[in-house]
Write a protein that holds these residues in place. Structure first.
Motif, mmCIF file in Angstrom:
data_model
loop_
_atom_site.group_PDB
_atom_site.id
_atom_site.type_symbol
_atom_site.label_atom_id
_atom_site.label_comp_id
_atom_site.label_asym_id
_atom_site.label_seq_id
_atom_site.Cartn_x
_atom_site.Cartn_y
_atom_site.Cartn_z
ATOM 1 N N ARG A 173 19.418 10.057 -8.092
ATOM 2 C CA ARG A 173 19.681 9.764 -6.686
ATOM 3 C C ARG A 173 18.669 10.440 -5.771
ATOM 4 O O ARG A 173 18.478 10.012 -4.632
ATOM 5 N N GLN A 174 18.040 11.494 -6.239
ATOM 6 C CA GLN A 174 17.029 12.170 -5.439
ATOM 7 C C GLN A 174 15.703 11.418 -5.407
ATOM 8 O O GLN A 174 14.917 11.578 -4.484
ATOM 9 N N ILE A 175 15.442 10.579 -6.416
ATOM 10 C CA ILE A 175 14.119 9.982 -6.537
ATOM 11 C C ILE A 175 14.118 8.454 -6.476
ATOM 12 O O ILE A 175 13.058 7.847 -6.298
ATOM 13 N N ALA A 176 15.271 7.796 -6.624
ATOM 14 C CA ALA A 176 15.323 6.335 -6.646
ATOM 15 C C ALA A 176 15.639 5.782 -5.259
ATOM 16 O O ALA A 176 15.954 6.519 -4.322
ATOM 17 N N THR A 177 15.560 4.471 -5.125
ATOM 18 C CA THR A 177 15.972 3.784 -3.904
ATOM 19 C C THR A 177 17.464 3.522 -3.971
ATOM 20 O O THR A 177 17.985 3.071 -5.000
ATOM 21 N N ILE A 178 18.169 3.806 -2.878
ATOM 22 C CA ILE A 178 19.619 3.605 -2.824
ATOM 23 C C ILE A 178 19.936 2.545 -1.778
ATOM 24 O O ILE A 178 19.519 2.662 -0.618
ATOM 25 N N GLN A 179 20.648 1.516 -2.184
ATOM 26 C CA GLN A 179 21.037 0.420 -1.298
ATOM 27 C C GLN A 179 22.548 0.377 -1.181
ATOM 28 O O GLN A 179 23.256 0.226 -2.186
ATOM 29 N N SER A 180 23.063 0.519 0.041
ATOM 30 C CA SER A 180 24.501 0.399 0.273
ATOM 31 C C SER A 180 24.837 -1.064 0.542
ATOM 32 O O SER A 180 24.135 -1.743 1.291
ATOM 33 N N ILE A 181 25.910 -1.547 -0.074
ATOM 34 C CA ILE A 181 26.315 -2.933 0.102
ATOM 35 C C ILE A 181 27.790 -2.983 0.455
ATOM 36 O O ILE A 181 28.533 -2.035 0.219
ATOM 37 N N SER A 182 28.214 -4.103 1.035
ATOM 38 C CA SER A 182 29.620 -4.272 1.391
ATOM 39 C C SER A 182 30.256 -5.421 0.626
ATOM 40 O O SER A 182 31.430 -5.711 0.814
ATOM 41 N N GLY A 183 29.473 -6.086 -0.243
ATOM 42 C CA GLY A 183 29.998 -7.193 -1.023
ATOM 43 C C GLY A 183 30.134 -6.842 -2.490
ATOM 44 O O GLY A 183 30.048 -5.686 -2.884
ATOM 45 N N ALA A 184 30.294 -7.892 -3.310
ATOM 46 C CA ALA A 184 30.547 -7.682 -4.729
ATOM 47 C C ALA A 184 29.277 -7.410 -5.517
ATOM 48 O O ALA A 184 29.340 -6.961 -6.656
ATOM 49 N N GLY A 185 28.126 -7.695 -4.948
ATOM 50 C CA GLY A 185 26.871 -7.487 -5.659
ATOM 51 C C GLY A 185 25.688 -7.613 -4.727
ATOM 52 O O GLY A 185 25.838 -7.848 -3.517
ATOM 53 N N PHE A 186 24.511 -7.468 -5.291
ATOM 54 C CA PHE A 186 23.289 -7.501 -4.504
ATOM 55 C C PHE A 186 22.232 -8.266 -5.283
ATOM 56 O O PHE A 186 21.999 -7.989 -6.460
ATOM 57 N N LYS A 187 21.618 -9.253 -4.641
ATOM 58 C CA LYS A 187 20.574 -10.034 -5.281
ATOM 59 C C LYS A 187 19.246 -9.778 -4.597
ATOM 60 O O LYS A 187 19.178 -9.698 -3.371
ATOM 61 N N LYS A 188 18.206 -9.660 -5.413
ATOM 62 C CA LYS A 188 16.871 -9.458 -4.875
ATOM 63 C C LYS A 188 15.956 -10.537 -5.435
ATOM 64 O O LYS A 188 15.971 -10.826 -6.633
ATOM 65 N N ILE A 189 15.167 -11.128 -4.548
ATOM 66 C CA ILE A 189 14.233 -12.184 -4.933
ATOM 67 C C ILE A 189 12.852 -11.584 -5.141
ATOM 68 O O ILE A 189 12.379 -10.792 -4.325
ATOM 69 N N PHE A 190 12.196 -11.972 -6.232
ATOM 70 C CA PHE A 190 10.862 -11.490 -6.560
ATOM 71 C C PHE A 190 9.879 -12.654 -6.556
ATOM 72 O O PHE A 190 10.142 -13.703 -7.148
#
Length: 414
Positions: free
Chosen positions: A151-168
């Protein structure tokens, strides 16, 4: 903020190196650097003696004590740096008062008796759940950052839904050179890949007797926070490194070449550097690992490994006889290997045949932690009388963000 105190660690036959400097960073830094200088001279003498076919038990014992002293001092400094990082996230006000005292008082009352004024019961639902106060939720997050290296070194994303999708963006967009009046035919269109980060549920279920709750003068919120933090941090630490993704985060090592999720990311697997030995790592192999990462991605790169592997690397030298490992030189600055910071992660495997003991790269760019907002607490006085259980749950996920930003060192199979 209180600083950690460590017992005196004294190497026989040399000037005593004390780590119990009342937690003062300057004193600890001075002791750490003094211990490392003594370690270097002692280790050099030991290597020379071994080459000459001699063995000195006293020198070996002295070196072992110096290593323990260095580890203790560096660990204390790393802990202070983590505590400062956690404080930067916020939390209760600077005067220690909660941001929502009315609700916090109701929360504490609910701990003791289970009766809460309905007007204050902001988080209760039909199933009896109870959403923790905002400042309590933040306290848990701060504690997790403090004790969780990832948690000190990674990216943290807070979400309010059931999951998170990222497009590459997978590339593939075409182009061409044309004259002034030449036609412009359609070119190829780029393609995209998708990664879904689904949080799993982590829980803790501490218990206290009803009499303790009735008579206690302690801060029950702080007690519960400590109990929850211990369980959450233990489970998270393992999952972020090697989790299989089933109701939990997917560990970054599972995305390495040859691992179970090597083909899961649209950009491919994390490249690996395989060393010659099944248990030994050389300085040249560490240098190869560093330079396998493109220069433009190395600005925020760091080493990730466990304490056992770090102890081995501490003895490695480059071609000029300089040690690859260097201690912290100022408060808040991490220890370094080859001039890159080091993060100790207990969940990393040891250097055994076929294992992945060392990772290197930019973890902010390389790994994503997904936090579902809110920690839910359910008071259960019925299941295990006379104990009252506080069933606490949090949904968290994690997965590879960019394999190009990371590299993994792999031991030979045998």
């Amino acid at each position: 903020m209180g600083m950690m105190k460590h017992p005196a660690l004294v190497a026989r036959g040399i000037v005593a190196v004390r780590a119990d400097a009342g937690g003062d960073p300057k004193t600890m830094l001075a002791a750490l650097n003094a211990a490392f200088e003594e370690f270097k001279s002692t280790h050099t003498a030991e290597l020379k003696a071994l080459k000459d076919g001699q063995s000195d038990v006293v020198r070996t014992d002295k070196l072992t004590k110096l290593e323990a002293s260095i580890s203790s001092l560096q660990g204390a400094l790393d802990t202070q740096a983590a505590q400062m990082t956690a404080l930067q996230l916020g939390g209760p006000g600077t005067d220690g008062a909660p941001r929502d005292p009315e609700y916090s008082n109701a929360f504490s009352a609910h701990f003791r008796k289970g009766d809460v004024n309905a007007a204050l019961n902001k988080g209760a639902d039909a199933e009896g759940g109870y959403l923790a106060p905002i400042e309590w939720d933040r306290t848990i997050t701060d504690k997790l950052v403090e004790v969780s290296p990832m948690r000190q070194i990674a990216t943290i994303q807070s979400i309010s839904g059931a999951g998170f999708k990222k497009i590459f963006n997978l590339g593939g967009t075409g182009s061409g050179w044309v004259g002034e009046t030449a036609p412009r035919p359609q070119t190829a269109t780029g393609t995209f890949g998708v990664m879904t980060y689904t949080p799993g549920e982590i829980y803790a279920n501490p218990a206290a007797t009803q009499q303790l709750l009735d008579d206690s003068e302690v801060d029950l919120e702080a007690w519960l926070a400590n109990e929850v933090e211990k369980e959450f941090s233990l489970q998270e630490g393992i999952a972020f490194v090697a989790g299989n993704g089933v109701n939990k985060p997917t560990g970054f090592l599972t995305y390495a070449e040859g691992a179970t999720n090597a083909g899961a990311h649209p950009f491919g697997a994390i490249p690996t550097t395989t060393v010659a030995g099944a248990t030994a790592i050389t300085s040249d192999e560490l240098i190869d690992l560093v330079y396998s990462l493109p220069g433009e991605l190395s600005q925020n790169a760091r080493f990730v490994l466990n304490r056992t592997s770090l102890a081995r690397i501490r003895k490695l030298k480059d071609g000029d006889g300089n040690y690859l490992w260097q201690p912290s030189f100022q408060a808040g600055q991490p220890q370094q290997v080859l001039a890159f910071p080091v993060t100790e992660m207990a969940a990393m495997p040891n250097a055994t045949a076929g294992a992945y003991p060392i990772a290197f790269g930019d973890f902010k760019r390389g790994y994503l932690i997904v936090d579902r907002l809110g920690i839910r607490v359910m008071r259960d006085p019925y299941t295990n009388k006379p104990y009252v259980h506080f069933y606490s749950t949090k949904r968290v996920g994690g997965g590879l963000l960019d394999p190009n930003a990371l590299r993994v060192l792999r031991m030979a199979a045998s």
